[in-house]
Scaffold this motif. Structure first.
Motif, PDB file in Angstrom:
ATOM      1  N   ASN A  23       0.824  -1.204   0.000  1.00 19.84           N
ATOM      2  CA  ASN A  23       0.000   0.000   0.000  1.00 19.84           C
ATOM      3  C   ASN A  23       0.859   1.255   0.000  1.00 19.84           C
ATOM      4  N   ALA A  24       1.995   1.195   0.688  1.00 17.06           N
ATOM      5  CA  ALA A  24       2.887   2.351   0.742  1.00 17.06           C
ATOM      6  C   ALA A  24       3.538   2.630  -0.609  1.00 17.06           C
TER       7      ALA A  24
ATOM      8  N   GLN B 224      -5.271   4.073   6.450  1.00 19.93           N
ATOM      9  CA  GLN B 224      -5.882   5.018   5.511  1.00 19.93           C
ATOM     10  C   GLN B 224      -6.009   6.404   6.135  1.00 19.93           C
TER      11      GLN B 224
ATOM     12  N   THR C 194      -2.622   8.045   6.206  1.00 21.54           N
ATOM     13  CA  THR C 194      -2.196   8.512   4.889  1.00 21.54           C
ATOM     14  C   THR C 194      -2.949   9.777   4.493  1.00 21.54           C
ATOM     15  N   THR C 195      -4.254   9.800   4.775  1.00 24.28           N
ATOM     16  CA  THR C 195      -5.058  10.983   4.467  1.00 24.28           C
ATOM     17  C   THR C 195      -4.541  12.201   5.249  1.00 24.28           C
TER      18      THR C 195
ATOM     19  N   ALA D 281      -1.541  12.701   6.133  1.00 24.57           N
ATOM     20  CA  ALA D 281      -0.291  13.127   5.499  1.00 24.57           C
ATOM     21  C   ALA D 281      -0.552  14.028   4.300  1.00 24.57           C
ATOM     22  N   TYR D 282      -1.750  13.891   3.704  1.00 25.80           N
ATOM     23  CA  TYR D 282      -2.120  14.704   2.541  1.00 25.80           C
ATOM     24  C   TYR D 282      -2.879  15.972   2.948  1.00 25.80           C
TER      25      TYR D 282
ATOM     26  N   MET E 191      -7.567   9.812  -1.701  1.00 25.64           N
ATOM     27  CA  MET E 191      -7.346   9.278  -0.356  1.00 25.64           C
ATOM     28  C   MET E 191      -8.446   9.706   0.599  1.00 25.64           C
TER      29      MET E 191
ATOM     30  N   GLY F 277       3.820  -0.542   6.406  1.00 28.58           N
ATOM     31  CA  GLY F 277       3.762   0.790   5.819  1.00 28.58           C
ATOM     32  C   GLY F 277       5.048   1.567   6.050  1.00 28.58           C
TER      33      GLY F 277
ATOM     34  N   ALA G 120       7.574   2.652   3.079  1.00 27.83           N
ATOM     35  CA  ALA G 120       7.991   4.040   2.896  1.00 27.83           C
ATOM     36  C   ALA G 120       9.518   4.143   2.875  1.00 27.83           C
TER      37      ALA G 120
END
Length: 249
Positions: free
Chosen positions: A17-18, A53, A56-57, A59-60, A178, A214, A218
């Motif tokens: 996924n990463a 998830q 990650t969201t 991070a955005y 995301m 993850g 990364a």
């Protein structure tokens, strides 16, 4: 052996996924291999991967602010559609009989694999706007319901819809993708939490493994070409599709 399988599947899911996505291709079959009924495995897999998830969201978050304010995209309506669609998809899953869902598994896996493979050759931008403002909202309705029901390949489907809508900013598209995926899984997770279908020990093992994977993914991102990871995920998806097809039919 089942616990070891889940640890490896969770780590592998977080790792891929990463780098490229497609982690559910590992977690869902692993849960079935650990003895869970198919619907329970799908619900548990969704909840197990949800924390990653959210991370990650987050991070955005900076590019998300720009995405939601972009006049070309009605981000708030897309978000509402994702929440509602994820809810109905999860309810639809729980309304499906175990026997029917088991017969659907090979086709769901194969469809998700083909969508994932198509993402490798999907154009980065559309020469013309194929979908209008209403069209992209309708497309998101179907993606959100499917996301709550099974979820494999939803990221590629959303990127395809946004590309056909004429967007060219990949950062905007990825951040929006995301957020919408997280929102549809948020309501799906809420439904599954009260369904009695979650196997918490297995889910926690997968979740812990995916977080570790993850971080490893990364870290390895600069060393492993994403193409190799995508080809690995496609190979796994095809093998599993055939396995469940011959097992069921």
């Amino acid at each position: 052996m089942h616990l070891l399988l889940l640890i490896l599947a969770g780590f592998g899911a977080g790792f891929v996924n990463a780098l490229a996505g497609g982690g559910s291709f590992l977690t869902f079959p692993a849960l079935i291999g650990a003895g869970l009924p198919a619907i329970d495995a799908n619900a548990t897999s969704t909840i197990a991967l949800f924390p990653a998830q959210v991370a990650t969201t987050y991070a955005y978050r900076h590019s998300l602010t720009k995405s939601l304010e972009d006049p070309r995209v009605n981000g708030r309506v897309l978000a509402i559609i994702s929440l509602v669609g994820g809810f109905f998809g999860a309810v639809l899953l729980l309304s499906t009989s175990e026997q029917l869902f088991e017969r659907l598994i090979p086709f769901l896996l194969l469809g998700a694999t083909l969508v994932f493979a198509a993402g490798m050759v999907m154009p980065k931008e559309s020469e013309k706007q194929v979908l209008g403002a209403t069209g992209v909202l309708v497309a998101q309705c179907f993606v959100a319901i499917y996301g709550g029901y099974f979820g494999g390949g939803i990221g590629i489907l959303m990127l395809a819809a946004l590309t056909l809508y004429g967007l060219k900013d990949i950062v905007l598209m990825n951040s929006l993708k995301m957020l919408l995926a997280t929102l549809m899984n948020l309501t799906a997770t809420a439904v599954f939490l009260f369904s009695g279908r979650i196997h918490w020990l297995e889910g926690l093992i997968l979740s812990a493994g995916s977080i570790a994977g993850g971080f490893a993914g990364a870290h390895a991102g600069s060393r492993i070409p994403p193409l190799y990871v995508r080809l690995f995920v496609i190979f796994i998806g095809l093998v599993l599709s055939m396995h469940f097809y011959f097992k069921t039919y």
